[in-house]
Scaffold this active site. Structure first.
Site, PDB file in Angstrom:
ATOM      1  N   THR A 393      -5.284 -17.675 -13.872  1.00  0.00           N
ATOM      2  CA  THR A 393      -4.204 -18.652 -13.919  1.00  0.00           C
ATOM      3  C   THR A 393      -4.129 -19.200 -12.505  1.00  0.00           C
ATOM      4  OG1 THR A 393      -3.071 -17.406 -15.611  1.00  0.00           O
ATOM      5  CG2 THR A 393      -1.688 -18.840 -14.275  1.00  0.00           C
ATOM      6  N   ASP A 435      -2.337 -14.454 -26.120  1.00  0.00           N
ATOM      7  CA  ASP A 435      -0.986 -14.133 -25.652  1.00  0.00           C
ATOM      8  C   ASP A 435      -0.013 -13.881 -26.807  1.00  0.00           C
ATOM      9  OD1 ASP A 435      -1.465 -14.020 -22.951  1.00  0.00           O
ATOM     10  OD2 ASP A 435      -0.863 -16.078 -22.539  1.00  0.00           O
ATOM     11  N   SER A 464       4.838 -16.226 -22.626  1.00  0.00           N
ATOM     12  CA  SER A 464       4.132 -16.333 -21.349  1.00  0.00           C
ATOM     13  C   SER A 464       4.916 -15.610 -20.259  1.00  0.00           C
ATOM     14  CB  SER A 464       3.998 -17.816 -20.975  1.00  0.00           C
ATOM     15  OG  SER A 464       3.458 -17.959 -19.690  1.00  0.00           O
ATOM     16  N   SER A 465       4.222 -15.343 -19.163  1.00  0.00           N
ATOM     17  CA  SER A 465       4.884 -14.793 -17.967  1.00  0.00           C
ATOM     18  C   SER A 465       4.946 -15.807 -16.839  1.00  0.00           C
ATOM     19  CB  SER A 465       4.112 -13.575 -17.457  1.00  0.00           C
ATOM     20  OG  SER A 465       4.109 -12.564 -18.413  1.00  0.00           O
ATOM     21  N   GLY A 485      -1.093 -14.129 -12.435  1.00  0.00           N
ATOM     22  CA  GLY A 485      -1.031 -12.668 -12.484  1.00  0.00           C
ATOM     23  C   GLY A 485      -0.517 -12.085 -13.783  1.00  0.00           C
TER      24      GLY A 485
END
Ligand code: DON
Length: 584
Positions: A393, A435, A464-465, A485
């Site tokens: 990412t 995901d 998502s993060s 990350g």
């Protein structure tokens, strides 16, 4: 995998004198091979007043930092620079930058915050059980490599909508640098070849990755003529070309008989403007990512719980065993809530207000005890096990001298996404479908996903993060921050913010300081990274408390700008190859 250590990646602060700005603009016109002149757009309205001494960028490679500099020199604002960076990275960072992925953009423009969700969505033919066999067993790798891993890409519509709404330059101008790098090429550095070689092993015999990227070798000037054509089509026909024009036809053709994304999926795809999350913290207003990101909720929860536990933290040395123990308990609660309550807000009502309310977080903070035994916390168990080590990412942060800012994180998800390149269009497609919870009712590698909220469903956006974040002081931008990350994104950003504002570190020290990661599952595990390996003494102290200490090869690539008074201070993570630059 970890980014290699290489040369001058500490912030290089470059100030351009007026004469050099003029020269940079001229050079830009020449090399971009396109009509890129300082815009006359400002002439239509009274010239906006400069709020900061300069514009600034913290970007994950030198080419995209150069792009930002050129866009500022041509009169562009933070959104113009951000969109130009995103397209440049789609060329120069094929591991992470993308046209075929998705992400989130947090914007501060003319005194107001905005959030753009251009996350990928599941194709209409996608189903809850598409990654399991008749017996409910996971079909290995199918959500990670190859055509069935691909979600409907959001990046181009995201960039199009952002630039149409807020940009000052012409759309073609912001694509010019990317077209230049795709046409004329750029020299490959060894870290990119290392990443390519590692990914290529996973794709061998399964995708067409090598047909396009076998030449990604150190020292080679890497040209991407098909990608240049795709970018040129998007430049001349607009962002919807990707979804409705020849590029859409090429994507549908690539997918036909192999994957689920159709031209209809592309036509229907739209990036969505959402209300950003906002919270008061330490005298600042934190502006961050709402669902389908779990990152903003988690970040606010961590910041507020830590503030509530001020007394327990008082006198504890940063990153000492008792300090890490308290943070780990906070993280257990954050990740329990994440798996329980967060998903696509267009599919479910997510209780964001409650999850970030002072009263709720004070109650949760009250559960955190210095003498608690790790793993014994009365927090709901999650559904996962291992922590995946993805690094693909990327994040960049931009401010312009008029006080506007962009914090942008976007992704292909895994290493070079699904490994599928759109034939004749020259760009990689994501594996964002991974995901989702791919095996309903079972463990999930991401270690923190809700089974019910995050199963595959047509049109749904996966949890998502990604956490592109801004901080405001008196309604002026004071910080722009983000990182790649996976689930480590929120814990990394939290640590840098704490280093800055609770430990009063300088921006460079705050970003360079040791980082660790913990989440609910795997239980009792604290991860460290090669950049700041855990000392034997600290490892022993954590083990004595009941923790397992694990090495991980990657813990973020923070790109941050702090504004000190009116002076932007950009910082690129020394863990990566990013470049931070002030542009006067
Ligand atoms: O949206 C997410 O949270 C993941 N797809 C992001 C993956 C990621 O950050 C990998 N990079 N390190």
């Amino acid at each position: 995998m970890s980014l290699p250590t290489c040369g001058a990646r500490r912030a290089s602060f470059i100030s351009l004198s007026l004469a050099r700005i003029a020269m940079a603009s001229t050079l830009f016109v020449a090399f971009a091979g396109s009509v890129v002149t300082p815009t006359s757009a400002w002439a239509k309205t009274p010239a906006p007043k400069a709020v900061f001494d300069a514009s600034a960028v913290a970007a994950p490679d030198r080419y995209s930092a150069d792009t930002a500099q050129q866009i500022f020199a041509a009169g562009g604002n933070a959104v113009d620079a951000a969109v130009a960076i995103a397209f440049t990275l789609a060329v120069t960072r094929p591991d992470a930058g993308n046209l075929g992925g998705g992400g989130f953009m947090t914007v501060f423009m003319d005194g107001k915050p905005y959030f753009l969700d251009y996350r990928e969505s599941a194709p209409q033919q996608a189903t809850r059980d598409m990654y399991v066999d008749d017996k409910g067993n996971l079909l290995p790798g199918m959500s990670v490599v190859g055509h069935r891993a691909v979600g409907v890409p959001g990046t181009v519509d995201g960039m199009w909508q952002a630039q149409q709404r807020f940009g000052k330059l012409k759309w073609k101008q912001v694509l010019a640098p990317a077209i230049h790098y795709a046409t004329d090429g750029f020299p490959i550095e060894s870290w990119l070849q290392q990443r390519r070689d590692a990914a290529a092993k996973n794709f061998a015999g399964k995708t067409n990755f090598d047909a396009y990227f076998s030449n990604l070798k150190t020292g080679v000037t890497f040209r991407q003529p098909e990608l240049a054509q795709t970018l040129s089509r998007i430049a001349s026909e607009g962002g919807r070309e990707f979804y409705e024009g020849r590029t859409a036809d090429l994507i549908a053709q690539e997918m036909y008989g192999h994957g689920l994304v159709t031209k209809q999926d592309l036509i229907q795809y739209k990036a969505v403007w959402r209300q950003p999350l906002s919270a008061d913290w330490n005298g600042y207003q934190v502006i961050t990512a709402p669902p389908p990101s779990s990152g903003g909720v988690g970040l606010i929860q961590m910041l507020k719980m830590r503030a509530d536990l001020k007394q327990a933290f008082d006198g504890l040395e940063l990153n000492s065993a008792p300090y890490i123990h308290l943070i780990a308990q906070i993280e257990d609660r954050v990740f329990a809530d994440r798996q329980q309550y967060i998903g696509d807000p267009d599919s479910y009502r997510i209780p964001v207000d409650k999850l970030t309310s002072d009263a709720y977080l004070a109650q949760r903070a009250d559960e955190v005890k210095p003498d608690e035994v790790p793993g014994a916390a009365p927090v709901k168990p999650g559904l996962g096990d291992a922590l995946p080590e993805k690094a693909q990412t990327t994040h960049f942060s931009v401010v312009d001298k008029w006080g506007n800012a962009v914090s942008n994180t976007y992704t292909l998800n895994g290493d070079f996404g699904s490994g599928v390149v759109v034939d004749s269009a020259g760009f990689l497609l994501n594996d964002a479908m991974d995901d989702f919870v791919t095996k309903p009712g079972s463990d999930k590698a991401a270690g923190a996903n809700s089974d019910d909220l995050n199963t595959v469903a047509a049109g749904r956006r996966p949890l998502s993060s990604m956490t592109p974040t801004l901080m405001l002081k008196d309604n002026k931008v004071a910080l722009v921050i983000g990182t790649p990350g996976g689930s480590r994104i929120l814990t990394s950003i939290f640590q840098v913010m704490t280093n800055l504002y609770d430990f009063n570190m300088s921006p460079a020290d705050a970003v360079a300081a040791m980082r660790f990661h913990h989440q609910l599952l795997p239980q009792k595990t604290i991860y460290f990274e090669p950049y700041h390996p855990v000392t034997a003494e600290l490892a022993d102290q954590l083990k004595a408390k009941g923790y397992t200490v694990e090495a991980q090869s990657f813990n973020g690539d923070v790109q941050m700008i702090r504004i000190d008074g009116t002076t932007p201070q950009p910082i690129s993570d020394p863990r990566g190859v990013g470049v931070a630059r002030v542009v006067r």
